[in-house]
Design a protein around this motif. Structure first.
Motif, PDB file in Angstrom:
ATOM      1  N   PHE A  61       0.780  -1.198  -0.079  1.00  0.00           N
ATOM      2  CA  PHE A  61       0.000   0.116  -0.095  1.00  0.00           C
ATOM      3  C   PHE A  61       0.719   1.279  -0.046  1.00  0.00           C
ATOM      4  O   PHE A  61       1.238   1.589   0.969  1.00  0.00           O
ATOM      5  N   PRO A  62       1.043   1.798  -1.050  1.00  0.00           N
ATOM      6  CA  PRO A  62       1.769   2.938  -1.219  1.00  0.00           C
ATOM      7  C   PRO A  62       1.054   4.361  -0.572  1.00  0.00           C
ATOM      8  O   PRO A  62       0.078   4.168  -0.033  1.00  0.00           O
ATOM      9  N   PRO A  63       1.972   5.015   0.151  1.00  0.00           N
ATOM     10  CA  PRO A  63       1.143   6.261   1.081  1.00  0.00           C
ATOM     11  C   PRO A  63       0.136   6.857   0.346  1.00  0.00           C
ATOM     12  O   PRO A  63      -0.623   7.544   1.172  1.00  0.00           O
ATOM     13  N   ILE A  64       0.083   7.255  -0.887  1.00  0.00           N
ATOM     14  CA  ILE A  64      -0.916   7.896  -1.741  1.00  0.00           C
ATOM     15  C   ILE A  64      -1.946   6.955  -1.871  1.00  0.00           C
ATOM     16  O   ILE A  64      -2.260   5.877  -2.488  1.00  0.00           O
ATOM     17  N   LYS A  65      -3.024   7.618  -1.195  1.00  0.00           N
ATOM     18  CA  LYS A  65      -4.349   6.960  -1.258  1.00  0.00           C
ATOM     19  C   LYS A  65      -5.026   6.380  -2.644  1.00  0.00           C
ATOM     20  O   LYS A  65      -5.220   5.345  -2.813  1.00  0.00           O
ATOM     21  N   ARG A  66      -4.795   7.375  -3.670  1.00  0.00           N
ATOM     22  CA  ARG A  66      -5.121   6.808  -5.016  1.00  0.00           C
ATOM     23  C   ARG A  66      -4.653   5.581  -5.647  1.00  0.00           C
ATOM     24  O   ARG A  66      -5.063   5.267  -6.528  1.00  0.00           O
ATOM     25  N   LEU A  67      -3.283   5.625  -5.235  1.00  0.00           N
ATOM     26  CA  LEU A  67      -2.365   4.283  -5.848  1.00  0.00           C
ATOM     27  C   LEU A  67      -2.625   2.979  -4.990  1.00  0.00           C
ATOM     28  O   LEU A  67      -2.296   1.941  -5.372  1.00  0.00           O
ATOM     29  N   LYS A  68      -3.384   3.059  -3.817  1.00  0.00           N
ATOM     30  CA  LYS A  68      -3.833   1.838  -3.174  1.00  0.00           C
ATOM     31  C   LYS A  68      -4.508   0.914  -3.847  1.00  0.00           C
ATOM     32  O   LYS A  68      -5.570   1.319  -4.547  1.00  0.00           O
ATOM     33  N   PRO A  69      -3.989  -0.610  -3.934  1.00  0.00           N
ATOM     34  CA  PRO A  69      -4.911  -1.441  -4.466  1.00  0.00           C
ATOM     35  C   PRO A  69      -6.609  -1.295  -4.233  1.00  0.00           C
ATOM     36  O   PRO A  69      -7.251  -1.317  -5.152  1.00  0.00           O
ATOM     37  N   THR A  70      -6.694  -1.129  -3.043  1.00  0.00           N
ATOM     38  CA  THR A  70      -8.131  -1.084  -2.612  1.00  0.00           C
ATOM     39  C   THR A  70      -9.001   0.091  -3.262  1.00  0.00           C
ATOM     40  O   THR A  70     -10.068  -0.168  -3.863  1.00  0.00           O
ATOM     41  N   TYR A  71      -8.346   1.289  -3.205  1.00  0.00           N
ATOM     42  CA  TYR A  71      -9.147   2.448  -3.908  1.00  0.00           C
ATOM     43  C   TYR A  71      -9.028   2.401  -5.320  1.00  0.00           C
ATOM     44  O   TYR A  71      -9.927   2.827  -5.883  1.00  0.00           O
ATOM     45  N   LEU A  72      -7.890   1.549  -5.959  1.00  0.00           N
ATOM     46  CA  LEU A  72      -7.977   1.316  -7.333  1.00  0.00           C
ATOM     47  C   LEU A  72      -9.059   0.482  -7.944  1.00  0.00           C
ATOM     48  O   LEU A  72      -9.738   0.488  -8.754  1.00  0.00           O
ATOM     49  N   PHE A  73      -9.352  -0.698  -6.941  1.00  0.00           N
ATOM     50  CA  PHE A  73     -10.406  -1.642  -7.250  1.00  0.00           C
ATOM     51  C   PHE A  73     -11.713  -0.745  -7.057  1.00  0.00           C
ATOM     52  O   PHE A  73     -12.754  -1.255  -7.942  1.00  0.00           O
ATOM     53  N   ARG A  74     -11.959   0.157  -6.200  1.00  0.00           N
ATOM     54  CA  ARG A  74     -13.129   1.046  -6.032  1.00  0.00           C
ATOM     55  C   ARG A  74     -13.229   1.368  -7.353  1.00  0.00           C
ATOM     56  O   ARG A  74     -14.403   1.474  -7.888  1.00  0.00           O
ATOM     57  N   SER A  75     -12.375   2.311  -7.828  1.00  0.00           N
ATOM     58  CA  SER A  75     -12.351   3.064  -8.981  1.00  0.00           C
ATOM     59  C   SER A  75     -12.897   2.110 -10.109  1.00  0.00           C
ATOM     60  O   SER A  75     -13.667   2.507 -10.916  1.00  0.00           O
ATOM     61  N   HIS A  76     -12.335   0.824 -10.349  1.00  0.00           N
ATOM     62  CA  HIS A  76     -12.380  -0.197 -11.154  1.00  0.00           C
ATOM     63  C   HIS A  76     -13.962  -0.583 -11.251  1.00  0.00           C
ATOM     64  O   HIS A  76     -14.872  -0.599 -12.296  1.00  0.00           O
ATOM     65  N   LEU A  77     -14.604  -0.765  -9.978  1.00  0.00           N
ATOM     66  CA  LEU A  77     -15.922  -0.962  -9.948  1.00  0.00           C
ATOM     67  C   LEU A  77     -16.795   0.147 -10.342  1.00  0.00           C
ATOM     68  O   LEU A  77     -17.780  -0.281 -10.998  1.00  0.00           O
ATOM     69  N   LEU A  78     -16.504   1.319 -10.000  1.00  0.00           N
ATOM     70  CA  LEU A  78     -17.362   2.431 -10.293  1.00  0.00           C
ATOM     71  C   LEU A  78     -17.306   2.410 -11.860  1.00  0.00           C
ATOM     72  O   LEU A  78     -18.366   2.930 -12.503  1.00  0.00           O
ATOM     73  N   LYS A  79     -16.315   2.193 -12.691  1.00  0.00           N
ATOM     74  CA  LYS A  79     -16.252   2.090 -13.910  1.00  0.00           C
ATOM     75  C   LYS A  79     -17.180   1.182 -14.505  1.00  0.00           C
ATOM     76  O   LYS A  79     -17.925   1.456 -15.689  1.00  0.00           O
ATOM     77  N   GLN A  80     -17.069  -0.183 -14.044  1.00  0.00           N
ATOM     78  CA  GLN A  80     -17.931  -1.171 -14.457  1.00  0.00           C
ATOM     79  C   GLN A  80     -19.309  -0.808 -14.320  1.00  0.00           C
ATOM     80  O   GLN A  80     -20.281  -1.061 -15.283  1.00  0.00           O
ATOM     81  N   ILE A  81     -19.875  -0.129 -13.217  1.00  0.00           N
ATOM     82  CA  ILE A  81     -20.996   0.470 -13.050  1.00  0.00           C
ATOM     83  C   ILE A  81     -21.485   1.417 -14.072  1.00  0.00           C
ATOM     84  O   ILE A  81     -22.585   1.485 -14.615  1.00  0.00           O
ATOM     85  N   LYS A  82     -20.691   2.413 -14.426  1.00  0.00           N
ATOM     86  CA  LYS A  82     -20.980   3.380 -15.171  1.00  0.00           C
ATOM     87  C   LYS A  82     -21.067   2.744 -16.671  1.00  0.00           C
ATOM     88  O   LYS A  82     -21.978   3.297 -17.437  1.00  0.00           O
ATOM     89  N   LYS A  83     -20.407   1.633 -17.124  1.00  0.00           N
ATOM     90  CA  LYS A  83     -20.583   1.002 -18.282  1.00  0.00           C
ATOM     91  C   LYS A  83     -21.638   0.119 -18.479  1.00  0.00           C
ATOM     92  O   LYS A  83     -22.043  -0.498 -19.455  1.00  0.00           O
ATOM     93  N   GLY A  84     -22.289  -0.048 -17.240  1.00  0.00           N
ATOM     94  CA  GLY A  84     -23.606  -1.215 -17.238  1.00  0.00           C
ATOM     95  C   GLY A  84     -23.134  -2.469 -17.147  1.00  0.00           C
ATOM     96  O   GLY A  84     -23.915  -3.404 -17.473  1.00  0.00           O
ATOM     97  N   GLU A  85     -21.743  -2.575 -16.717  1.00  0.00           N
ATOM     98  CA  GLU A  85     -21.386  -4.071 -16.772  1.00  0.00           C
ATOM     99  C   GLU A  85     -21.502  -4.476 -15.342  1.00  0.00           C
ATOM    100  O   GLU A  85     -21.644  -5.940 -15.141  1.00  0.00           O
ATOM    101  N   LEU A  86     -21.722  -3.959 -14.447  1.00  0.00           N
ATOM    102  CA  LEU A  86     -22.052  -4.196 -12.930  1.00  0.00           C
ATOM    103  C   LEU A  86     -23.227  -3.532 -12.463  1.00  0.00           C
ATOM    104  O   LEU A  86     -23.118  -2.440 -12.423  1.00  0.00           O
ATOM    105  N   ALA A  87     -24.067  -4.249 -11.548  1.00  0.00           N
ATOM    106  CA  ALA A  87     -25.115  -3.319 -10.646  1.00  0.00           C
ATOM    107  C   ALA A  87     -24.472  -2.707  -9.775  1.00  0.00           C
ATOM    108  O   ALA A  87     -23.421  -3.157  -9.170  1.00  0.00           O
ATOM    109  N   HIS A  88     -25.122  -1.571  -9.204  1.00  0.00           N
ATOM    110  CA  HIS A  88     -24.295  -1.064  -8.125  1.00  0.00           C
ATOM    111  C   HIS A  88     -24.482  -1.756  -7.028  1.00  0.00           C
ATOM    112  O   HIS A  88     -23.573  -1.810  -6.020  1.00  0.00           O
ATOM    113  N   SER A  89     -25.561  -2.411  -6.586  1.00  0.00           N
ATOM    114  CA  SER A  89     -25.398  -3.494  -5.444  1.00  0.00           C
ATOM    115  C   SER A  89     -24.478  -4.295  -5.436  1.00  0.00           C
ATOM    116  O   SER A  89     -24.062  -4.733  -4.294  1.00  0.00           O
ATOM    117  N   THR A  90     -24.117  -4.909  -6.503  1.00  0.00           N
ATOM    118  CA  THR A  90     -23.078  -5.902  -6.745  1.00  0.00           C
ATOM    119  C   THR A  90     -21.681  -5.457  -6.185  1.00  0.00           C
ATOM    120  O   THR A  90     -21.045  -5.952  -5.675  1.00  0.00           O
TER     121      THR A  90
END
Length: 176
Positions: A89-118
């Motif tokens: 976990f790098p000290p910069i929040k946006r570079l941490k795997p957990t925050y990157l995964f969150r961004s990845h999930l938000l992109k999938q929601i935006k593309k309609g590939e994943l439901a918000h609840s999932t």
């Protein structure tokens, strides 16, 4: 590519016997039934994720591990695709795997590939996974900047019939 398989019966207690370089594992007691099992892209057993799944089933008596297993599989697949490690976990929040995964999930929601609840269930499962990793000593955090996410304790005003007995209660939340 990581992969998830459903194992056969898993036991809490087994006995290992060795006979002329032959190893045999015999169940003794505590059959917890079938268990999802995660393997890394090289075919190796994912010790941390599988220990967590075993804990959920054997200790917490989880009835349905599917959401947890799917979340871990999606997370580890994301880590592999991005060349990230679950425990760095790098000290910069946006570079941490957990925050990157969150961004990845938000992109999938935006593309309609994943439901918000999932996506919400997956992120909550990953947060709980990391809490367990820290609690059980798989992941040691030396300072706040090395943490996978920020944990906050929020005091909530009780509005129920017994609010006069306990006017507030604490809720643990993360910034993910």
């Amino acid at each position: 590519m990581s992969f998830l398989i459903q194992s056969n019966n898993v036991y809490k207690e087994t006995e290992l016997s060795i006979n002329n370089s032959d190893f045999h594992c015999s169940p003794i007691k505590g059959n917890i039934g079938s268990l999802p099992t995660l393997f890394n892209q090289d075919g190796s057993f994912n010790h941390e994720a599988n220990s967590y799944l075993f804990y959920q089933k054997a200790v917490k008596d989880a009835k349905d591990l599917s959401p947890c297993a799917q979340a871990l599989h999606a997370y580890y697949q994301f880590l592999e695709d991005e060349g990230l490690e679950w425990d760095k976990f790098p000290p910069i929040k946006r570079l941490k795997p957990t925050y990157l995964f969150r961004s990845h999930l938000l992109k999938q929601i935006k593309k309609g590939e994943l439901a918000h609840s999932t996506a919400s269930v997956r992120m909550n499962q990953i947060v709980n996974f990391y809490k367990w990793l820290m609690h059980d000593g798989y992941l040691r955090i030396n300072n706040e900047k090395e943490a996978p996410f920020k944990v906050e304790f929020v005091s909530v005003q009780s509005t129920g019939m017994l609010a006069h007995i306990s006017p507030t209660f604490a809720v643990t939340t993360s910034d993910l």
